[in-house]
Design a protein around this motif. Sequence first.
Motif, PDB file in Angstrom:
ATOM      1  N   SER A  70       0.831  -1.197   0.000  1.00 10.23           N
ATOM      2  CA  SER A  70       0.000   0.000   0.000  1.00 10.23           C
ATOM      3  C   SER A  70       0.874   1.260   0.000  1.00 10.23           C
ATOM      4  O   SER A  70       1.850   1.355   0.746  1.00 10.23           O
ATOM      5  CB  SER A  70      -0.896  -0.012   1.244  1.00 10.23           C
ATOM      6  OG  SER A  70      -1.703   1.142   1.259  1.00 10.23           O
ATOM      7  N   GLY A  71       0.539   2.211  -0.862  1.00 10.92           N
ATOM      8  CA  GLY A  71       1.280   3.461  -0.934  1.00 10.92           C
ATOM      9  C   GLY A  71       2.471   3.440  -1.878  1.00 10.92           C
ATOM     10  O   GLY A  71       3.165   4.437  -2.026  1.00 10.92           O
ATOM     11  N   TYR A  72       2.759   2.304  -2.516  1.00  8.07           N
ATOM     12  CA  TYR A  72       3.893   2.167  -3.432  1.00  8.07           C
ATOM     13  C   TYR A  72       3.396   1.812  -4.824  1.00  8.07           C
ATOM     14  O   TYR A  72       2.307   1.272  -4.993  1.00  8.07           O
ATOM     15  CB  TYR A  72       4.855   1.066  -2.960  1.00  8.07           C
ATOM     16  CG  TYR A  72       5.642   1.436  -1.736  1.00  8.07           C
ATOM     17  CD1 TYR A  72       6.952   1.892  -1.853  1.00  8.07           C
ATOM     18  CD2 TYR A  72       5.090   1.325  -0.469  1.00  8.07           C
ATOM     19  CE1 TYR A  72       7.689   2.234  -0.735  1.00  8.07           C
ATOM     20  CE2 TYR A  72       5.825   1.671   0.662  1.00  8.07           C
ATOM     21  CZ  TYR A  72       7.115   2.121   0.519  1.00  8.07           C
ATOM     22  OH  TYR A  72       7.846   2.463   1.622  1.00  8.07           O
ATOM     23  N   ILE A  73       4.241   2.084  -5.828  1.00  2.00           N
ATOM     24  CA  ILE A  73       3.963   1.657  -7.194  1.00  2.00           C
ATOM     25  C   ILE A  73       5.144   0.837  -7.700  1.00  2.00           C
ATOM     26  O   ILE A  73       6.264   0.979  -7.220  1.00  2.00           O
ATOM     27  CB  ILE A  73       3.688   2.854  -8.137  1.00  2.00           C
ATOM     28  CG1 ILE A  73       4.900   3.803  -8.194  1.00  2.00           C
ATOM     29  CG2 ILE A  73       2.423   3.588  -7.740  1.00  2.00           C
ATOM     30  CD1 ILE A  73       4.794   4.876  -9.269  1.00  2.00           C
ATOM     31  N   PHE A  74       4.885   0.004  -8.681  1.00  4.33           N
ATOM     32  CA  PHE A  74       5.924  -0.827  -9.283  1.00  4.33           C
ATOM     33  C   PHE A  74       6.874   0.052 -10.094  1.00  4.33           C
ATOM     34  O   PHE A  74       6.451   0.952 -10.810  1.00  4.33           O
ATOM     35  CB  PHE A  74       5.275  -1.876 -10.190  1.00  4.33           C
ATOM     36  CG  PHE A  74       6.259  -2.707 -10.949  1.00  4.33           C
ATOM     37  CD1 PHE A  74       6.999  -3.702 -10.315  1.00  4.33           C
ATOM     38  CD2 PHE A  74       6.472  -2.493 -12.307  1.00  4.33           C
ATOM     39  CE1 PHE A  74       7.912  -4.468 -11.025  1.00  4.33           C
ATOM     40  CE2 PHE A  74       7.367  -3.257 -13.025  1.00  4.33           C
ATOM     41  CZ  PHE A  74       8.087  -4.244 -12.372  1.00  4.33           C
TER      42      PHE A  74
END
Length: 108
Positions: A70-74
């Motif tokens: 949650s809160g991150y992107i690839f």
Amino acid sequence: NPNSCPSAIYNTSGSASDTIVYSKGLLSRVTLLTSTGTGHIVLGGASYPSNTVVTLINNVEYTIYAQPPSGYIFNGWTASSNVTISGNTISASASARGSGSITASFVT
């Protein structure tokens, strides 16, 4: 088809019979990692947390999918020299020809 052989993936047991198969070059131990230590990598239909060792049949192509926390992107894939990754999107293909690692990078 990369997922046609899901029984080819095993959590590493370290048994004596594994040693025989590894020494013949049929299987490789691959460590699945994430840059944050959280999130997951989906491989062969199963979701694995960071720092999980799986066993793959050499030279078989597997679909991998990154699940950021949650809160991150690839942000991309990296692999050791014995592992090949095709594609740099959240879903890609991977194959091994020796023990190594796959890392999914996540950023905020």
